[in-house]
Design a protein around this motif. Structure first.
Motif, PDB file in Angstrom:
ATOM      1  N   GLN A   8      34.001   0.218 -76.638  1.00 25.98           N
ATOM      2  CA  GLN A   8      35.459   0.209 -76.375  1.00 25.98           C
ATOM      3  C   GLN A   8      36.107  -0.618 -77.474  1.00 25.98           C
ATOM      4  O   GLN A   8      35.700  -1.758 -77.702  1.00 25.98           O
ATOM      5  CB  GLN A   8      35.733  -0.489 -75.050  1.00 25.98           C
ATOM      6  CG  GLN A   8      35.977   0.461 -73.920  1.00 25.98           C
ATOM      7  CD  GLN A   8      36.401  -0.301 -72.661  1.00 25.98           C
ATOM      8  OE1 GLN A   8      37.154  -1.271 -72.713  1.00 25.98           O
ATOM      9  NE2 GLN A   8      35.891   0.152 -71.551  1.00 25.98           N
ATOM     10  N   PHE A  10      39.383  -2.417 -79.609  1.00 30.32           N
ATOM     11  CA  PHE A  10      40.701  -3.043 -79.493  1.00 30.32           C
ATOM     12  C   PHE A  10      41.164  -3.433 -80.891  1.00 30.32           C
ATOM     13  O   PHE A  10      40.354  -3.883 -81.704  1.00 30.32           O
ATOM     14  CB  PHE A  10      40.613  -4.316 -78.635  1.00 30.32           C
ATOM     15  CG  PHE A  10      40.301  -4.059 -77.183  1.00 30.32           C
ATOM     16  CD1 PHE A  10      41.314  -4.017 -76.240  1.00 30.32           C
ATOM     17  CD2 PHE A  10      38.995  -3.835 -76.774  1.00 30.32           C
ATOM     18  CE1 PHE A  10      41.031  -3.763 -74.899  1.00 30.32           C
ATOM     19  CE2 PHE A  10      38.700  -3.581 -75.442  1.00 30.32           C
ATOM     20  CZ  PHE A  10      39.709  -3.543 -74.499  1.00 30.32           C
ATOM     21  N   ILE A  13      42.543  -8.763 -79.623  1.00 31.84           N
ATOM     22  CA  ILE A  13      42.204  -9.210 -78.264  1.00 31.84           C
ATOM     23  C   ILE A  13      42.008 -10.718 -78.314  1.00 31.84           C
ATOM     24  O   ILE A  13      41.799 -11.280 -79.405  1.00 31.84           O
ATOM     25  CB  ILE A  13      40.923  -8.489 -77.774  1.00 31.84           C
ATOM     26  CG1 ILE A  13      40.869  -8.494 -76.259  1.00 31.84           C
ATOM     27  CG2 ILE A  13      39.655  -9.086 -78.378  1.00 31.84           C
ATOM     28  CD1 ILE A  13      40.017  -7.410 -75.686  1.00 31.84           C
ATOM     29  N   ASP A  14      42.111 -11.382 -77.147  1.00 26.95           N
ATOM     30  CA  ASP A  14      41.862 -12.830 -77.163  1.00 26.95           C
ATOM     31  C   ASP A  14      40.435 -13.103 -77.632  1.00 26.95           C
ATOM     32  O   ASP A  14      40.206 -13.785 -78.635  1.00 26.95           O
ATOM     33  CB  ASP A  14      42.162 -13.474 -75.782  1.00 26.95           C
ATOM     34  CG  ASP A  14      41.519 -12.760 -74.602  1.00 26.95           C
ATOM     35  OD1 ASP A  14      40.849 -11.727 -74.805  1.00 26.95           O
ATOM     36  OD2 ASP A  14      41.671 -13.250 -73.460  1.00 26.95           O
ATOM     37  N   THR A  16      36.410 -10.979 -77.505  1.00 24.15           N
ATOM     38  CA  THR A  16      35.613  -9.857 -76.990  1.00 24.15           C
ATOM     39  C   THR A  16      34.699 -10.335 -75.862  1.00 24.15           C
ATOM     40  O   THR A  16      34.422  -9.586 -74.931  1.00 24.15           O
ATOM     41  CB  THR A  16      34.790  -9.190 -78.120  1.00 24.15           C
ATOM     42  OG1 THR A  16      33.977 -10.184 -78.748  1.00 24.15           O
ATOM     43  CG2 THR A  16      35.675  -8.520 -79.151  1.00 24.15           C
ATOM     44  N   GLU A  19      36.838 -10.420 -72.712  1.00 23.90           N
ATOM     45  CA  GLU A  19      37.102  -9.069 -72.222  1.00 23.90           C
ATOM     46  C   GLU A  19      35.852  -8.478 -71.547  1.00 23.90           C
ATOM     47  O   GLU A  19      35.942  -7.869 -70.474  1.00 23.90           O
ATOM     48  CB  GLU A  19      37.562  -8.165 -73.384  1.00 23.90           C
ATOM     49  CG  GLU A  19      37.818  -6.717 -73.006  1.00 23.90           C
ATOM     50  CD  GLU A  19      38.917  -6.504 -71.954  1.00 23.90           C
ATOM     51  OE1 GLU A  19      39.776  -7.396 -71.776  1.00 23.90           O
ATOM     52  OE2 GLU A  19      38.897  -5.441 -71.297  1.00 23.90           O
ATOM     53  N   ARG A  22      35.554 -10.040 -68.190  1.00 23.11           N
ATOM     54  CA  ARG A  22      36.525  -9.494 -67.230  1.00 23.11           C
ATOM     55  C   ARG A  22      36.012  -8.158 -66.696  1.00 23.11           C
ATOM     56  O   ARG A  22      36.016  -7.893 -65.503  1.00 23.11           O
ATOM     57  CB  ARG A  22      37.894  -9.294 -67.907  1.00 23.11           C
ATOM     58  CG  ARG A  22      38.633 -10.610 -68.212  1.00 23.11           C
ATOM     59  CD  ARG A  22      40.061 -10.361 -68.662  1.00 23.11           C
ATOM     60  NE  ARG A  22      40.179  -9.872 -70.027  1.00 23.11           N
ATOM     61  CZ  ARG A  22      40.432 -10.636 -71.101  1.00 23.11           C
ATOM     62  NH1 ARG A  22      40.598 -11.940 -70.973  1.00 23.11           N
ATOM     63  NH2 ARG A  22      40.540 -10.091 -72.297  1.00 23.11           N
ATOM     64  N   GLN A  23      35.523  -7.315 -67.630  1.00 22.11           N
ATOM     65  CA  GLN A  23      35.069  -5.984 -67.204  1.00 22.11           C
ATOM     66  C   GLN A  23      33.765  -6.076 -66.411  1.00 22.11           C
ATOM     67  O   GLN A  23      33.530  -5.276 -65.507  1.00 22.11           O
ATOM     68  CB  GLN A  23      34.914  -5.082 -68.423  1.00 22.11           C
ATOM     69  CG  GLN A  23      36.257  -4.835 -69.112  1.00 22.11           C
ATOM     70  CD  GLN A  23      36.283  -3.514 -69.869  1.00 22.11           C
ATOM     71  OE1 GLN A  23      35.612  -2.564 -69.515  1.00 22.11           O
ATOM     72  NE2 GLN A  23      37.098  -3.454 -70.917  1.00 22.11           N
ATOM     73  N   ILE A  34      32.310  -4.230 -76.395  1.00 16.42           N
ATOM     74  CA  ILE A  34      33.712  -4.448 -76.777  1.00 16.42           C
ATOM     75  C   ILE A  34      33.733  -4.818 -78.260  1.00 16.42           C
ATOM     76  O   ILE A  34      33.044  -5.754 -78.682  1.00 16.42           O
ATOM     77  CB  ILE A  34      34.329  -5.615 -75.965  1.00 16.42           C
ATOM     78  CG1 ILE A  34      34.151  -5.402 -74.457  1.00 16.42           C
ATOM     79  CG2 ILE A  34      35.788  -5.829 -76.346  1.00 16.42           C
ATOM     80  CD1 ILE A  34      34.945  -4.276 -73.876  1.00 16.42           C
ATOM     81  N   ALA A  36      36.490  -5.616 -81.504  1.00 18.87           N
ATOM     82  CA  ALA A  36      37.898  -5.844 -81.845  1.00 18.87           C
ATOM     83  C   ALA A  36      38.051  -6.045 -83.343  1.00 18.87           C
ATOM     84  O   ALA A  36      37.159  -6.595 -84.003  1.00 18.87           O
ATOM     85  CB  ALA A  36      38.419  -7.073 -81.098  1.00 18.87           C
ATOM     86  N   GLN A  39      40.400 -11.260 -83.292  1.00 18.32           N
ATOM     87  CA  GLN A  39      40.409 -12.050 -82.053  1.00 18.32           C
ATOM     88  C   GLN A  39      41.396 -13.198 -82.229  1.00 18.32           C
ATOM     89  O   GLN A  39      41.396 -13.863 -83.266  1.00 18.32           O
ATOM     90  CB  GLN A  39      39.040 -12.651 -81.764  1.00 18.32           C
ATOM     91  CG  GLN A  39      37.942 -11.635 -81.506  1.00 18.32           C
ATOM     92  CD  GLN A  39      36.626 -12.315 -81.140  1.00 18.32           C
ATOM     93  OE1 GLN A  39      36.148 -12.201 -80.033  1.00 18.32           O
ATOM     94  NE2 GLN A  39      36.043 -13.022 -82.082  1.00 18.32           N
TER      95      GLN A  39
END
Ligand code: BT5
Length: 250
Positions: A8, A10, A13-14, A16, A19, A22-23, A34, A36, A39
């Motif tokens: 996935q 991005f 993002i804050d 990876t 994230e 969270r997921q 994840i 990105a 960051q």
């Protein structure tokens, strides 16, 4: 079933790792990756930060839900370091030194940092394996002299997608090895073969305000570093920062 990743992406993002956590808490399966381009709150260990300007590094986090025993989970960082090393040899022709526990270095300068974080989720314990690799020199002004990038070493801008692809393949191969004792021993042996820190290196170990010096004497079966102090005592280091007292170059 062989390890499979699902990427996935991005733009920004804050972190990876955050994230992926969270997921993971929302039930994401093993293999979520994840990635990105930037960051804004890249994380190192102990609340340190990881400089992650746009498109200057590869910033990724992989969600793992290991089936093997928790005491062996620290080996995930070691297998990841080997996978990064392998991918960089294959995709960029760069042969990095592994530094205990979570760095890859070129000429004693940090090229990659690894942050494995564990968490509890409703579907069991999980590990978020975060990897940051400096691709281009844009990162260097943001960190003091102790960092480097692939481009700084090779003179060529690396293809981040190729590095990512090579890395996920290497991780898939190495991760399966952690399922049994033989595979774990193989990871430890390979790690020792590719780290100038494994055996006979004079180091300083810092644990917060405390610290001591000694000579490295290989790894325990769970990846902890054995360090012999000058009075002949063997200390087993499971956390902390290790600094070489002398460069292998000098
Ligand atoms: C690490 O911590 O080396 C782990 C870094 C993990 C970063 C990845 S990026 C993708 C994923 N998402 C995240 O949020 N994190 C992971 P540590 O050993 O604590 O080293 C941190 C120290 O390295 C900092 O205090 C700086 O001195 C230095 N540093 C910061 N950014 C750097 C960079 N880009 N290159 C080299 N050194 C850096």
């Amino acid at each position: 079933m062989p390890f499979q990743s699902t990427i996935q992406r991005f733009d920004s993002i804050d972190s990876t790792n955050l994230e992926a956590m969270r997921q993971a808490r929302a039930g994401a399966p093993e293999g979520l990756c994840i990635v990105a381009r930037e960051q804004t709150r890249g994380r190192g260990r102990l609340d340190r930060s990881w400089q992650s300007p746009p498109d200057a590094g590869l910033y990724l986090s992989l969600l793992l839900r290991p089936k093997f025993e928790v005491p062996a989970w620290p080996l995930i960082t070691l297998m990841a370091a080997l996978a990064v090393r392998d991918a960089l040899v294959k995709t960029c022709g760069v042969s990095a030194d592994i530094k205990w526990p979570n760095d890859l270095c070129l000429n004693d300068k940090k090229l990659c940092g690894i942050l494995a974080e564990t968490l509890e989720t409703s579907s069991g314990g999980a590990v978020v394996l975060g990897i940051g690799i400096n691709l281009t020199p844009e990162i260097l002004p943001l960190v003091p002299a102790e960092a480097t990038s692939i481009e700084s070493a090779t003179g060529e801008k690396p293809d981040g997608e190729q590095v990512l692809d090579g890395l996920l393949k290497s991780i898939a191969g190495n991760y399966e090895l952690l399922d049994n004792a033989e595979g774990r021993e193989h990871i430890i042996r390979e790690w020792c073969a590719h780290s100038s820190y494994a055996i006979g290196r004079q180091v300083r170990v810092s644990l917060g305000a405390e610290g001591f010096e000694g000579t490295t004497r290989g790894l325990e079966s769970d990846g902890a570093l054995r360090v012999e102090t000058s009075d002949g005592k063997m200390r087993v280091v499971r956390a902390g920062d290790v600094t070489a007292l002398r460069s292998v170059l000098s």
